[in-house]
Design a protein around this motif. Structure first.
Motif, PDB file in Angstrom:
ATOM      1  N   UNK A 125      14.455 -81.301  -4.511  1.00 13.28           N
ATOM      2  CA  UNK A 125      15.549 -82.977  -4.641  1.00 13.28           C
ATOM      3  C   UNK A 125      17.122 -82.557  -4.778  1.00 13.28           C
ATOM      4  N   UNK A 126      17.111 -81.312  -5.285  1.00  8.83           N
ATOM      5  CA  UNK A 126      18.824 -81.599  -5.911  1.00  8.83           C
ATOM      6  C   UNK A 126      18.894 -80.250  -4.903  1.00  8.83           C
ATOM      7  N   UNK A 127      18.978 -80.571  -3.836  1.00  9.61           N
ATOM      8  CA  UNK A 127      19.477 -79.724  -2.917  1.00  9.61           C
ATOM      9  C   UNK A 127      21.113 -77.930  -2.558  1.00  9.61           C
ATOM     10  N   UNK A 128      21.444 -78.991  -3.491  1.00  9.77           N
ATOM     11  CA  UNK A 128      23.144 -78.059  -3.784  1.00  9.77           C
ATOM     12  C   UNK A 128      22.334 -76.888  -4.628  1.00  9.77           C
ATOM     13  N   UNK A 129      21.650 -77.261  -5.845  1.00  9.39           N
ATOM     14  CA  UNK A 129      21.185 -76.052  -6.566  1.00  9.39           C
ATOM     15  C   UNK A 129      20.526 -74.985  -6.168  1.00  9.39           C
ATOM     16  N   UNK A 130      19.546 -75.462  -5.395  1.00  8.60           N
ATOM     17  CA  UNK A 130      18.918 -74.271  -4.473  1.00  8.60           C
ATOM     18  C   UNK A 130      19.526 -74.114  -3.386  1.00  8.60           C
ATOM     19  N   UNK A 131      20.115 -74.706  -2.680  1.00 10.60           N
ATOM     20  CA  UNK A 131      21.462 -73.604  -1.291  1.00 10.60           C
ATOM     21  C   UNK A 131      22.746 -72.556  -2.323  1.00 10.60           C
ATOM     22  N   UNK A 132      22.899 -73.349  -3.025  1.00 16.12           N
ATOM     23  CA  UNK A 132      24.534 -73.049  -3.941  1.00 16.12           C
ATOM     24  C   UNK A 132      23.123 -71.266  -5.310  1.00 16.12           C
ATOM     25  N   UNK A 133      22.456 -71.604  -5.786  1.00  9.68           N
ATOM     26  CA  UNK A 133      21.766 -70.275  -6.485  1.00  9.68           C
ATOM     27  C   UNK A 133      20.555 -69.425  -6.246  1.00  9.68           C
ATOM     28  N   UNK A 134      20.377 -69.828  -5.081  1.00  7.40           N
ATOM     29  CA  UNK A 134      19.318 -69.673  -3.676  1.00  7.40           C
ATOM     30  C   UNK A 134      17.656 -68.599  -5.561  1.00  7.40           C
ATOM     31  N   UNK A 135      17.167 -69.906  -6.032  1.00  4.08           N
ATOM     32  CA  UNK A 135      16.135 -69.858  -7.426  1.00  4.08           C
ATOM     33  C   UNK A 135      15.531 -68.354  -7.163  1.00  4.08           C
ATOM     34  N   UNK A 136      14.478 -68.794  -4.869  1.00  8.09           N
ATOM     35  CA  UNK A 136      13.273 -68.483  -5.240  1.00  8.09           C
ATOM     36  C   UNK A 136      13.405 -66.823  -4.827  1.00  8.09           C
ATOM     37  N   UNK A 137      15.192 -66.316  -4.420  1.00  6.87           N
ATOM     38  CA  UNK A 137      14.917 -64.696  -4.346  1.00  6.87           C
ATOM     39  C   UNK A 137      14.789 -64.015  -5.931  1.00  6.87           C
ATOM     40  N   UNK A 138      15.301 -64.748  -7.219  1.00  8.66           N
ATOM     41  CA  UNK A 138      15.399 -64.407  -8.420  1.00  8.66           C
ATOM     42  C   UNK A 138      14.568 -64.522  -9.404  1.00  8.66           C
ATOM     43  N   UNK A 139      13.982 -63.184 -10.151  1.00 14.44           N
ATOM     44  CA  UNK A 139      13.316 -62.712 -10.383  1.00 14.44           C
ATOM     45  C   UNK A 139      13.263 -62.881 -12.479  1.00 14.44           C
TER      46      UNK A 139
END
Length: 174
Positions: A125-139
């Protein structure tokens, strides 16, 4: 340099120093966003027992958040990027008599993930958060990227104890 607590986290140290207000009150998390967008360095000067100088030695970090570059006496001795996994750095022969200076440079993970691809991953839902922080890459804990009970607050720091370990080399094949 500011006084910092280890184990600890940069936001807590900045609140203690009066440099930010509690990010858990109102919309203060927005005015503290710069913390996650900065590089931070922890510095500790320490001396070691003579026994450690004559042994194999390791710096052991139980928890680093997130991307860390570790320097001992001005020399890079290690790197680490995983909140959940400890870091053990071999410093055999790098310790010296008298003062030793340990510097750990950390960042929230935003810089580590900056050049990683995001295309093809479903956006929340928060695409800006996803695009900015790219959390899927961070453990690191995903709740720090915002949750229904938590604001977006990317922690950064040394969140568990740090030790110097040493051991005499022993041959077991004799």
């Amino acid at each position: 340099w500011l006084d910092a607590s280890v184990p600890g986290e940069v936001h807590l140290d900045l609140m203690e120093a009066g440099l930010i207000n509690s990010p858990y009150i109102g919309i203060n998390c927005l005015s503290a966003r710069w913390v996650e967008e900065s590089f931070w360095s922890y510095r500790k000067v320490f001396s070691v027992p003579k026994d450690a100088l004559e042994s194999d030695a390791w710096l052991y970090f139980e928890g680093l958040d997130y991307t860390a570059v570790i320097y001992l006496n001005g020399e890079e001795v290690g790197r680490h990027s995983n909140f959940f996994y400890p870091c053990r750095v071999n410093v055999t022969g790098k310790l010296r008599e008298g003062d030793n200076t340990l510097v750990v440079q950390v960042e929230s993970g935003m810089f580590a993930a900056a050049e990683k691809p995001i295309a093809g991953y479903p956006l929340t839902q928060d695409a800006t958060n996803m695009l900015l922080r790219k959390r899927i890459w961070l453990r690191k804990p995903q709740c720090s990227f915002g949750w229904d009970w938590s604001p977006i607050l990317l922690n950064v720091g040394i969140h568990k104890p740090v030790y110097l370990e040493w051991a005499k080399r022993v041959r077991v094949d004799e």
